[in-house]
Design an enzyme around this catalytic site. Structure first.
Site, PDB file in Angstrom:
ATOM      1  N   GLN A  10      -4.211   0.773  -1.859  1.00  0.00           N
ATOM      2  CA  GLN A  10      -5.427   0.066  -1.479  1.00  0.00           C
ATOM      3  C   GLN A  10      -5.609   0.060   0.036  1.00  0.00           C
ATOM      4  O   GLN A  10      -4.644  -0.059   0.786  1.00  0.00           O
ATOM      5  CB  GLN A  10      -5.382  -1.375  -1.993  1.00  0.00           C
ATOM      6  CG  GLN A  10      -6.741  -1.868  -2.437  1.00  0.00           C
ATOM      7  CD  GLN A  10      -6.638  -3.071  -3.353  1.00  0.00           C
ATOM      8  OE1 GLN A  10      -5.748  -3.135  -4.192  1.00  0.00           O
ATOM      9  NE2 GLN A  10      -7.525  -4.015  -3.203  1.00  0.00           N
ATOM     10  N   SER A  95       2.238   1.262  -3.733  1.00  0.00           N
ATOM     11  CA  SER A  95       1.703   0.169  -4.555  1.00  0.00           C
ATOM     12  C   SER A  95       0.934   0.748  -5.745  1.00  0.00           C
ATOM     13  O   SER A  95       1.527   1.372  -6.610  1.00  0.00           O
ATOM     14  CB  SER A  95       0.849  -0.769  -3.690  1.00  0.00           C
ATOM     15  OG  SER A  95       0.509  -1.940  -4.400  1.00  0.00           O
ATOM     16  N   LEU A  96      -0.395   0.565  -5.822  1.00  0.00           N
ATOM     17  CA  LEU A  96      -1.139   1.113  -6.964  1.00  0.00           C
ATOM     18  C   LEU A  96      -0.932   2.620  -7.076  1.00  0.00           C
ATOM     19  O   LEU A  96      -1.018   3.199  -8.160  1.00  0.00           O
ATOM     20  CB  LEU A  96      -2.632   0.799  -6.846  1.00  0.00           C
ATOM     21  CG  LEU A  96      -3.493   1.734  -5.986  1.00  0.00           C
ATOM     22  CD1 LEU A  96      -4.059   2.891  -6.785  1.00  0.00           C
ATOM     23  CD2 LEU A  96      -4.616   0.973  -5.336  1.00  0.00           C
ATOM     24  N   ARG A 120      -4.546  -4.753 -13.608  1.00  0.00           N
ATOM     25  CA  ARG A 120      -3.688  -5.139 -12.497  1.00  0.00           C
ATOM     26  C   ARG A 120      -4.528  -5.762 -11.375  1.00  0.00           C
ATOM     27  O   ARG A 120      -4.165  -6.800 -10.811  1.00  0.00           O
ATOM     28  CB  ARG A 120      -2.938  -3.899 -11.991  1.00  0.00           C
ATOM     29  CG  ARG A 120      -1.908  -4.139 -10.885  1.00  0.00           C
ATOM     30  CD  ARG A 120      -1.201  -2.810 -10.602  1.00  0.00           C
ATOM     31  NE  ARG A 120      -0.172  -2.899  -9.574  1.00  0.00           N
ATOM     32  CZ  ARG A 120      -0.383  -2.692  -8.283  1.00  0.00           C
ATOM     33  NH1 ARG A 120      -1.587  -2.395  -7.836  1.00  0.00           N
ATOM     34  NH2 ARG A 120       0.629  -2.764  -7.422  1.00  0.00           N
ATOM     35  N   HIS A 204       2.168  -8.510  -3.494  1.00  0.00           N
ATOM     36  CA  HIS A 204       3.602  -8.240  -3.320  1.00  0.00           C
ATOM     37  C   HIS A 204       4.373  -9.424  -2.742  1.00  0.00           C
ATOM     38  O   HIS A 204       5.139  -9.283  -1.796  1.00  0.00           O
ATOM     39  CB  HIS A 204       3.803  -6.976  -2.468  1.00  0.00           C
ATOM     40  CG  HIS A 204       3.192  -5.761  -3.082  1.00  0.00           C
ATOM     41  ND1 HIS A 204       3.666  -5.204  -4.244  1.00  0.00           N
ATOM     42  CD2 HIS A 204       2.103  -5.031  -2.726  1.00  0.00           C
ATOM     43  CE1 HIS A 204       2.904  -4.169  -4.569  1.00  0.00           C
ATOM     44  NE2 HIS A 204       1.953  -4.053  -3.667  1.00  0.00           N
ATOM     45  N   GLN A 253       7.362  -4.600  -9.160  1.00  0.00           N
ATOM     46  CA  GLN A 253       6.565  -4.183  -8.003  1.00  0.00           C
ATOM     47  C   GLN A 253       5.451  -5.175  -7.655  1.00  0.00           C
ATOM     48  O   GLN A 253       5.061  -5.302  -6.502  1.00  0.00           O
ATOM     49  CB  GLN A 253       5.979  -2.791  -8.309  1.00  0.00           C
ATOM     50  CG  GLN A 253       5.336  -2.085  -7.143  1.00  0.00           C
ATOM     51  CD  GLN A 253       4.020  -1.457  -7.560  1.00  0.00           C
ATOM     52  OE1 GLN A 253       3.084  -2.160  -7.936  1.00  0.00           O
ATOM     53  NE2 GLN A 253       3.945  -0.150  -7.471  1.00  0.00           N
TER      54      GLN A 253
END
Length: 315
Positions: A10, A95-96, A120, A204, A253
């Protein structure tokens, strides 16, 4: 000589991303159509026409970035004859982007990856009321100093390292009250600047536990195949291939640190000399160069990028 494919997270989104790919290659257009069908929404219209505020919403940005990455992969594989399994040693994503990496390596179907990322995004947004959480980037220090800043800023609130991006860029996440204290506290630990991030939730960190629970439930119901190449997991900074472990690490995660610097360093230590950023933007290429100075880092997100990289990729 080995290569890794890495997939952006992102912040790399931009209105219009992937449009030239879809116009130039039928296989890329098919990816956006599949994602639209999987989500039951015209996400492609938001990606290509905006408005930016709508694209930036977490629940849209996450599947959108994955779609662009997968459009690049489809063109490479379906139209240019490239084989990930034969030519790439590792995949990894920020991340994603870990979902994009897993989809690229065949662990997830495209439709499942899109639906998981939509969920998510929604779950992360819902986990913390707007205004309660925040994130800030610390510039000029590494993980050790950042841990000290986070510990001192917490004062009973949540404040933890969310992203270890490169040797001089760490992101903290937690309660806004704690993040507001970071800039002042950071000065004594050598932080050059603390930059508040324009995010809608504190990703996170422990505040994301409700989202982690939602992802555990969703991932339990999805088919996960063994990836054709190992994925270097954000929370481990080590390669994994077992489907059950993939599920477990993706849940961790959500609340855990994205150990990106360590992921890049681990791949470089294992012989990777070429990194290719697959999808929108050039963020990861910059982070790679600051972590593994002797490695090359190339971004592939547009038709011209594919043609420019093909000779090296097929070498």
């Amino acid at each position: 000589m080995a290569r890794a494919f890495v997939f952006p997270g992102q912040g790399s989104q931009d209105v219009g991303m992937g449009k030239a790919l879809a116009e130039a290659f039928p296989s890329a257009k098919a990816v956006f159509d599949e994602v639209d069908d999987a989500l039951g929404q015209k996400l492609s219209a938001i990606i290509w026409e905006g408005p930016k505020e709508t694209l930036t919403l977490t629940e849209n940005a996450q599947p959108a970035l994955m779609a662009v990455s997968m459009a690049v992969m489809r063109v490479l594989e379906k139209e240019k004859g490239f084989s990930l399994a034969d030519k790439v040693k590792f995949v990894a994503g920020h991340s994603l982007g870990e979902y994009s990496a897993l989809a690229a390596a065949g662990a997830f179907s495209l439709a499942d990856a899109a639906r998981l990322l939509k969920l998510r995004g929604q779950a992360m947004q819902k986990a913390v009321p707007v205004g309660v959480g925040a994130m800030a980037a610390l510039l000029g220090v590494g993980a050790e100093a950042a841990e000290k800043v986070a510990a001192e800023a917490a004062q009973g609130d949540v404040c933890q390292v969310a992203n270890d991006n490169d040797p001089t860029q760490i992101v903290l996440s937690g309660h806004k009250t704690a993040i507001d204290r970071v800039a002042e506290i950071g000065k004594k630990y050598g932080v050059r600047r603390a930059v508040p991030l324009p995010v809608s939730a504190p990703f996170h960190c422990a505040l994301m536990q409700p989202a982690a629970d939602a992802m555990a439930e969703a991932l339990a119901q999805v088919t996960v195949n063994k990836p054709v190449v190992p994925v270097v997991a954000n929370v481990l900074a080590a390669p994994i291939s077992d489907p059950d472990e993939i599920r477990k690490r993706l849940v961790e995660q959500v609340t855990g640190t994205v150990r990106w610097r360590e992921c890049v360093a681990a791949m470089a230590a294992d012989g990777v000399t070429e990194f290719y950023e697959i999808g929108a933007g050039k963020v990861l290429a910059g982070l790679v160069k600051r972590t593994a100075a002797s490695a090359s880092a190339v971004s592939i997100g547009a038709p011209a990028d594919i043609d420019a990289a093909l000779a090296a990729l097929n070498a």
